[in-house]
Structure formats: C-alpha cells, structure tokens
Design a protein around this motif. Sequence first.
Motif, PDB file in Angstrom:
ATOM      1  N   GLY A  30      -4.786 -22.045 -47.526  1.00  0.00           N
ATOM      2  CA  GLY A  30      -4.546 -23.419 -47.123  1.00  0.00           C
ATOM      3  C   GLY A  30      -3.929 -24.216 -48.262  1.00  0.00           C
ATOM      4  O   GLY A  30      -3.685 -23.709 -49.355  1.00  0.00           O
ATOM      5  N   ARG A  31      -3.692 -25.482 -47.987  1.00  0.00           N
ATOM      6  CA  ARG A  31      -3.052 -26.338 -48.977  1.00  0.00           C
ATOM      7  C   ARG A  31      -4.112 -27.062 -49.815  1.00  0.00           C
ATOM      8  O   ARG A  31      -5.214 -27.331 -49.361  1.00  0.00           O
ATOM      9  CB  ARG A  31      -2.164 -27.379 -48.293  1.00  0.00           C
ATOM     10  CG  ARG A  31      -1.051 -26.794 -47.440  1.00  0.00           C
ATOM     11  CD  ARG A  31      -0.203 -27.902 -46.828  1.00  0.00           C
ATOM     12  NE  ARG A  31       0.760 -27.391 -45.874  1.00  0.00           N
ATOM     13  CZ  ARG A  31       1.938 -26.867 -46.192  1.00  0.00           C
ATOM     14  NH1 ARG A  31       2.292 -26.802 -47.469  1.00  0.00           N
ATOM     15  NH2 ARG A  31       2.768 -26.425 -45.263  1.00  0.00           N
ATOM     16  N   ASN A  32      -3.724 -27.382 -51.040  1.00  0.00           N
ATOM     17  CA  ASN A  32      -4.506 -28.299 -51.863  1.00  0.00           C
ATOM     18  C   ASN A  32      -3.530 -29.093 -52.732  1.00  0.00           C
ATOM     19  O   ASN A  32      -2.301 -28.938 -52.625  1.00  0.00           O
ATOM     20  CB  ASN A  32      -5.565 -27.565 -52.694  1.00  0.00           C
ATOM     21  CG  ASN A  32      -4.973 -26.673 -53.776  1.00  0.00           C
ATOM     22  OD1 ASN A  32      -3.755 -26.570 -53.930  1.00  0.00           O
ATOM     23  ND2 ASN A  32      -5.836 -26.019 -54.529  1.00  0.00           N
ATOM     24  N   SER A  46      -1.103 -26.874 -54.831  1.00  0.00           N
ATOM     25  CA  SER A  46      -0.043 -26.219 -54.061  1.00  0.00           C
ATOM     26  C   SER A  46       0.991 -27.241 -53.575  1.00  0.00           C
ATOM     27  O   SER A  46       2.190 -26.955 -53.538  1.00  0.00           O
ATOM     28  CB  SER A  46      -0.642 -25.447 -52.884  1.00  0.00           C
ATOM     29  OG  SER A  46      -1.192 -26.311 -51.924  1.00  0.00           O
ATOM     30  N   ASP A  47       0.536 -28.430 -53.216  1.00  0.00           N
ATOM     31  CA  ASP A  47       1.482 -29.460 -52.789  1.00  0.00           C
ATOM     32  C   ASP A  47       2.402 -29.878 -53.938  1.00  0.00           C
ATOM     33  O   ASP A  47       3.599 -30.116 -53.739  1.00  0.00           O
ATOM     34  CB  ASP A  47       0.734 -30.679 -52.247  1.00  0.00           C
ATOM     35  CG  ASP A  47       0.230 -30.472 -50.824  1.00  0.00           C
ATOM     36  OD1 ASP A  47       0.767 -29.610 -50.117  1.00  0.00           O
ATOM     37  OD2 ASP A  47      -0.721 -31.179 -50.427  1.00  0.00           O
ATOM     38  N   GLU A  52       4.899 -27.171 -54.355  1.00  0.00           N
ATOM     39  CA  GLU A  52       5.836 -27.175 -53.245  1.00  0.00           C
ATOM     40  C   GLU A  52       6.860 -28.295 -53.403  1.00  0.00           C
ATOM     41  O   GLU A  52       8.069 -28.087 -53.190  1.00  0.00           O
ATOM     42  CB  GLU A  52       5.072 -27.324 -51.927  1.00  0.00           C
ATOM     43  CG  GLU A  52       5.935 -27.124 -50.699  1.00  0.00           C
ATOM     44  CD  GLU A  52       5.121 -27.027 -49.423  1.00  0.00           C
ATOM     45  OE1 GLU A  52       5.743 -26.821 -48.360  1.00  0.00           O
ATOM     46  OE2 GLU A  52       3.885 -27.164 -49.485  1.00  0.00           O
ATOM     47  N   ASP A 108       4.132 -19.724 -50.355  1.00  0.00           N
ATOM     48  CA  ASP A 108       3.882 -19.629 -48.914  1.00  0.00           C
ATOM     49  C   ASP A 108       2.725 -18.660 -48.637  1.00  0.00           C
ATOM     50  O   ASP A 108       1.892 -18.911 -47.756  1.00  0.00           O
ATOM     51  CB  ASP A 108       5.139 -19.161 -48.186  1.00  0.00           C
ATOM     52  CG  ASP A 108       6.185 -20.258 -48.068  1.00  0.00           C
ATOM     53  OD1 ASP A 108       5.812 -21.444 -48.137  1.00  0.00           O
ATOM     54  OD2 ASP A 108       7.377 -19.924 -47.935  1.00  0.00           O
ATOM     55  N   ILE A 155      -0.523 -20.441 -49.466  1.00  0.00           N
ATOM     56  CA  ILE A 155      -0.876 -21.433 -48.444  1.00  0.00           C
ATOM     57  C   ILE A 155      -1.401 -20.747 -47.189  1.00  0.00           C
ATOM     58  O   ILE A 155      -2.383 -21.186 -46.579  1.00  0.00           O
ATOM     59  CB  ILE A 155       0.347 -22.313 -48.131  1.00  0.00           C
ATOM     60  CG1 ILE A 155       0.704 -23.178 -49.349  1.00  0.00           C
ATOM     61  CG2 ILE A 155       0.084 -23.208 -46.921  1.00  0.00           C
ATOM     62  CD1 ILE A 155       2.041 -23.888 -49.236  1.00  0.00           C
ATOM     63  N   SER A 156      -0.769 -19.636 -46.798  1.00  0.00           N
ATOM     64  CA  SER A 156      -1.214 -18.949 -45.584  1.00  0.00           C
ATOM     65  C   SER A 156      -2.607 -18.356 -45.758  1.00  0.00           C
ATOM     66  O   SER A 156      -3.376 -18.265 -44.794  1.00  0.00           O
ATOM     67  CB  SER A 156      -0.218 -17.853 -45.206  1.00  0.00           C
ATOM     68  OG  SER A 156      -0.208 -16.824 -46.185  1.00  0.00           O
ATOM     69  N   ARG A 180      -7.600 -17.899 -55.426  1.00  0.00           N
ATOM     70  CA  ARG A 180      -6.512 -18.867 -55.297  1.00  0.00           C
ATOM     71  C   ARG A 180      -5.908 -19.209 -56.660  1.00  0.00           C
ATOM     72  O   ARG A 180      -4.688 -19.324 -56.794  1.00  0.00           O
ATOM     73  CB  ARG A 180      -7.015 -20.141 -54.630  1.00  0.00           C
ATOM     74  CG  ARG A 180      -5.907 -21.162 -54.362  1.00  0.00           C
ATOM     75  CD  ARG A 180      -6.435 -22.588 -54.319  1.00  0.00           C
ATOM     76  NE  ARG A 180      -7.368 -22.827 -53.249  1.00  0.00           N
ATOM     77  CZ  ARG A 180      -7.087 -23.461 -52.103  1.00  0.00           C
ATOM     78  NH1 ARG A 180      -5.876 -23.914 -51.898  1.00  0.00           N
ATOM     79  NH2 ARG A 180      -8.012 -23.657 -51.197  1.00  0.00           N
TER      80      ARG A 180
END
Length: 588
Positions: free
Chosen positions: A305-307, A310-311, A314, A298, A301-302, A274
Amino acid sequence: MDVNALFARAERAFASGQHGAARNDLRQLLQLAGQHPAVLHLMALNEAKAGDAAAARTAFSRALAASPQDAQVHNNYANFLKSHGDMARALDHYGQALRAAPGLHQARLNRAILYQSLGRLADARMDADHLLALLPQDLVVRQTSGAIHLALGHLEAAAADFGAILSKNSHDLKALHGRARTASIAGDDALAIRLYKMAMAQAPDDAELELGLAEALEAAGEDGAIPLLKRTVARHPTWALGHDALARMQAEAGAGDTFDADYRAAVAACPQDRALALAHVACLFTADREAAALVALDDVISRHGRNETSDLYEATLATDLGDIDRAQAALARLGAIPQAGLARARLALRTGDPAAAAAVLEPLARADLDAVNLWAHLDIAWRLLGDVRHEWLSGQTGLAATQDIEYNGDWSILATVLRGLHRARAHPIGQSVRGGTQTRGRLFGRAEPEIAALGDAIMAAVRRHLKGLPPADPAHPLLRHRDKIPNFSGSWSVRLVGGGFHVAHIHPAGRLSSACYIALPDGIDGPERPGWLEVGGPPAELAIDLKPLHMIRPQPGRLALFPSTLFHGTRPFPAGERMTVAFDVSLS
C-alpha cells in the motif's frame, strides 16, 4: 517500613529490572515522604526503563519542579529526551545540568556526542576539548574526541586519539574501528586492512566491520571486496546500507544493469519488509534508473500500500520522468506537509509555474538557511520570475570567481599520482560523473606529498576567495558564514575520458563548491566549448530553458569557486582526458 530501607529496596528492584516492584515501592515512598526529588528521579528512570514514556516525562517534570537545580536529573532527563528524538530540549537540559554543576563531566560528554550527531561539530569540539584538558587519560573521552575529529576531517588528530586508546588497550574494538576508518579515509589502505582484520578477529560477524574491510580492499585494488560484501548481505538480507555499498561497488566494477541483483534478490526473499523495498527504490533513483525505480515502487505499493515515503518517491520520480498527472496525484495525497515542499516546487518548475515554486520554497528556505537544495531551486524560480533577489542570492560580484593557485609542485607528476587512484571501471552511482571515475575517501586526507601540497595551495586560495566575498549578511545562506574558518568537508578527484561530462548537480554538504583543473584534453576552445564548466544552469530533468550564469574555461592550475547553492555541470568533450580535483568547503 523505614523510608531509607524502602528506597534501598526500590533501587535494588530497579537495578535488577523488576520495574513493577520498584514502581510499587516508589509510590509508597511518595505517600510517606511527599514529593521527594530523589524518589521522583528514580521513578522517572524506572518508568523510562519500563517503557512508559509518558509516566517518565511526568516523573522527570515533578523531580525538576521539586529540585530545579539538580544537575543529575537534568542530565538524565536530557538522555531520555534524546532517546525519544527531542534533540532541542535534550540540549537545553544538558546545558541546565552544566550551569548547575559545571564539573558534571558526564553531561558535557553526553552533550558533545549529541552535538556530533546533529552535525554541530564546532560545538562538539569545544566540549571535547574541555573534557580532554581535564581528563586526558579517560578513554571514553578520547574515543568521543576521535569520532568528532574524524567527522571534521581532522585525520591526524583522530588517529592520535584512537592511537592513544590502542596504546593502553590494543584490543579496544571501538578504537580499532575508528583507527581503521581514519586510515581508510587517509588512503593508507594496507593499515586499514590490517586494522579491520584485527577488529574482525574480535567481532567476526560485525557487518559494519566487514563493510569497512570490503571498502578498504576495494580502495587498495585487491580482490575479495565484492565477494566479502555479498556474503555479508546474504547473512543480513535486510541491511540496506550493505546493499547500497554492494550495488555501488558492482556498478563501479562494470556490472551494468545487474549492479543491484543482490538487492533485488533480498527484496524478493523478504516480501514483508517495506523499508528494504523502499531502500531499493532509493538506490535505483540514486543510480539514475528512474524508470526502473518507478517499476520497483509500483511493486512496493501493490504489496504494502501507499504511505508518505512512497508518495514522496512517486512524486519525485514521476516529475523527473515527465508524468505530470501521476506526480500531481501523489502530491495531492501528501497535502501541504513540509517534507513535500521540494517535490512540489520541482513539479511547479517542471510545469512552468515558477511563482508557485517560489511560494512553496521561500518560507522553507528562510526557516533553514543551510538547506542548499531548497535555495538552489528557489534561485531558479527567482531567476525565471526576474526577481531581484536572484541577484542578491547568486549574482553579487565575487560569489563565483576563478584564480590560479600557487602550487609549487610538478603538475604532470601530480596528474600521475591522481591517475593511480582511479581504479574503478565505471562511474559511481549517486554522483554527477558520466563517462569517467571518481576517487573515494577524502583526497586531502591522503599522505602523498603532491596531494598534501595541492591541498595547502587550494586552502590558501579559498581564504583569498573568502576575503573577496561581499560583506557578511545574516540572511544569506553563504555570506552569513563569510567570516568563519574554512574546512574541507569533502574532497575527491574526477577523471573523465572521451564523451565524459558532469550532469548539473549541487553539493548539499558544503557552503562553497569547486573545480581545480589538473589535466585537460585538446580542443577545449572549440565552438561548443567542450569540457567547460557551466555554473548556474538548471538540471536537465526540470526541462527549463535557462543558460548558465557562468561558463568557465578550464586551464591547468585554475580553481573555480562558487556557492554550493548553484547547480553546475560540465560539457562533454570528444576525446582525451579531463582530470580535476574538487571539494566542498564548510565554514565553522
């Protein structure tokens, strides 16, 4: 068993890595001898080595309670705290160690190294100078001193420190690396290449040395830099720093949209990593490929997942691209964490809510007076709100000014010298330049007499500018440093050609930012003011209709200085060449 013999056995067990055996002996000793500080100290060291941080903290605290003036315990506890990221308490305990035993040189050395890592270079320099006066032949002290000088940009002093080590041991790997870096920054490419090759003869698989050699080869205009770094990242596919450097080199070599091909291949080959995938997103974002960065995000994230990271990406990318709903959703997931403050404020500015932006930024900026990025955005919010504090921050007389520098050389010769340093074919990623090139390294560390003379003339002008600033103000991000000593924290040359410009940007590493004009295209007095410097205009991605605070007409020999908290950029021009020298000023 005799307590002395038991303690000696515990020491042997600790030294040989038998932490369980050492623990058992030390517990027995505490039962026999009570809260003895030496036993507690060894127990703390043993638990730290064994990886039980909680037990180590407890033992250190008990040791200091038993012997509060034990300098060695304070020093080792500081080392432990540093290794666990508690830098403020580590500095406190180094200080307590030195107050208890001013001659404990190891504690002072450790503190100097920590100061350097925290960017407190003036404090680091004081400790290093103290040690050099007492231990001028100590090679570790000289190595630390050299690293601090290098961080400060004191290239001659750094070279002297590393050279002193190499005069005693020509194979000292750290000194070879430090001296090579110094030569590379100073523009002595041939020496840098030779020293990096000497270092690599001892450590042929050292990725950092290979990166240094690649950068030196690139700076010298020699072939081989990109192939060398390609081989390095192929051996170390998860090494983000190497991928970032390779992407930059390929972008500047004119690779276009394939500049990150090796990065993409590594992410595909290491699908579980990641951190590598997010580093690739950051590289694309830095290169102003926001849409591509969001596509890559994207994929992250796929897969993962999100953390929080990544947020944050984004929210930032979606704001810049105008996808307001997506940015709001990312920020809602993040909540009110301080790390999301700037992203939240930028979205508020983008959506026309400067009051909300100011409410987020004000406490964050007040808590960190040196956070240039926060203050730059807060200034925009205050200006939109008509808040008088905008005038205090950016509108006081003398904060932004120009002057003609007293350069005794020939401007045309200087322009020729600078032109020879612009070897790239495309603008660098991560910089504000569009339609031109930017030199690497520290321009004012180079040996060319024309450049050295320019640096001296500019520094004299910087000192005059500082004297003309408004009075010192402890609450102001620039004026709090008004009476400190100026240093160049970075320096470079930019060469723009027809159609070239700078996007609006800031320099977070400085207190003062600048532009000194060397060569200019024809027609700068046209109605669109082509090639002029705009200071105080917001970046385009925020979609804010504010005019610049200052429009500065370029002129050879003219120097513009202004707070680093002001966004600045330049207007494009249709044809010709616009050459400048720019730098950041730190005050310490």
